[in-house]
Design a protein around this motif. Structure first.
Motif, mmCIF file in Angstrom:
data_model
loop_
_atom_site.group_PDB
_atom_site.id
_atom_site.type_symbol
_atom_site.label_atom_id
_atom_site.label_comp_id
_atom_site.label_asym_id
_atom_site.label_seq_id
_atom_site.Cartn_x
_atom_site.Cartn_y
_atom_site.Cartn_z
ATOM 1 N N ALA A 92 -25.078 157.188 85.215
ATOM 2 C CA ALA A 92 -25.275 158.609 84.923
ATOM 3 C C ALA A 92 -24.708 158.958 83.545
ATOM 4 O O ALA A 92 -25.291 159.743 82.797
ATOM 5 N N LYS A 93 -23.586 158.326 83.207
ATOM 6 C CA LYS A 93 -22.938 158.611 81.927
ATOM 7 C C LYS A 93 -23.818 158.157 80.753
ATOM 8 O O LYS A 93 -24.008 158.891 79.776
ATOM 9 N N ALA A 110 -26.906 160.396 80.513
ATOM 10 C CA ALA A 110 -26.618 161.712 79.933
ATOM 11 C C ALA A 110 -26.425 161.614 78.416
ATOM 12 O O ALA A 110 -26.875 162.471 77.652
ATOM 13 N N TYR A 157 -32.818 156.445 78.238
ATOM 14 C CA TYR A 157 -33.385 157.768 78.478
ATOM 15 C C TYR A 157 -34.901 157.769 78.279
ATOM 16 O O TYR A 157 -35.642 158.388 79.045
ATOM 17 N N ALA A 207 -26.654 162.595 87.300
ATOM 18 C CA ALA A 207 -26.476 163.138 85.953
ATOM 19 C C ALA A 207 -26.417 164.662 85.999
ATOM 20 O O ALA A 207 -25.646 165.291 85.276
ATOM 21 N N GLN A 259 -23.014 166.196 86.678
ATOM 22 C CA GLN A 259 -21.908 166.009 85.734
ATOM 23 C C GLN A 259 -21.652 167.258 84.916
ATOM 24 O O GLN A 259 -22.576 167.926 84.516
#
Ligand code: HEC
Length: 195
Positions: A91-92, A95, A171, A192, A195
């Motif tokens: 997810a990091k 993002a 992405y 994501a 967050q």
């Protein structure tokens, strides 16, 4: 440092202000590194100092450390074959890639990579990143375009560091799958969003 040799004109983007300026492109240094794109800068630093410990170390050989020259400058196909994305699609990373895509790429490529960025048609419409061609390209082949540029598209080597390029590619993959998301894609997107 006014020793620049004019090599023609390039479009330079100031992404902090999202303004666009015409600037001469040449070899050498200049006083506005943030706003002028330098095509000769295909040498990339490895990780930023503060990222060194923070991020997982890449698979050996995938990312040049310190200032190793980019070895695939003249061989995009070899870049595609040999360079592997060193990051998992967490997810990091996702993002980060999204934020960078929206800073550097969206203006030309559009929100889903379909070639409908806000600069079009003042700047020629780029091909869609949703094409069969780009969907089937290996990650390293996209990495090559970001690093070297391609025809009208400038190199982003001087503005986007190595690890950030790989995050952007994750992405772009997500954008490509957005029309036919897998269950795993949906999980990552949901994480994501939290967050
Ligand atoms: C200044 C506008 C512009 C920006 C900003 C830009 N591109 Fe491009 N991009 C283009 C154009 C134009 C082409 C087509 C170049 C050509 O004719 O070969 C292209 C081509 C590509 C291709 C190859 C597509 C193909 O079918 O050959 C990829 C992949 C790509 N861009 C990714 C990106 C990514 C990722 C970013 C952000 C880091 C980005 N681009 C930023 C204009 C841009």
């Amino acid at each position: 440092m006014r020793l620049l040799k004019m090599k023609g004109w390039c479009i330079a983007f100031s992404f902090t202000s999202l303004s666009i300026a015409l600037a001469s492109c040449g070899a050498g240094h200049h006083s506005q590194p943030d706003t002028i794109y330098m095509p000769d800068m295909v040498y990339s630093p490895a990780f930023k100092a503060q990222q060194e410990g923070a991020m997982r170390m890449p698979v050996k050989g995938t990312i040049p450390r310190n200032f190793t020259p980019y070895a695939y400058a003249k061989d995009p196909e070899a870049a595609g074959r040999e360079l592997k994305n060193p990051f998992h699609r967490t997810a990091k990373v996702f993002a980060r890639g999204q934020a960078l895509f929206n800073t550097y790429c969206i203006v030309c490529h559009g929100p889903a990579g379909e070639g409908d960025g806000t600069i079009v048609p003042k700047f020629p419409r780029p091909p869609s990143l949703q094409s069969d061609k780009v969907r089937t390209w290996p990650d390293g082949r996209i990495y090559h375009v970001i690093s070297m540029g391609q025809n009208l598209m400038p190199s982003y080597a001087s503005q986007i560091d190595v690890s950030d390029r790989w995050a952007i590619i994750h992405y772009v993959r997500a954008l490509q799958r957005s029309k036919h998301p897998t269950p795993e894609d949906l999980k990552v997107a949901a994480a994501a969003a939290k967050q």
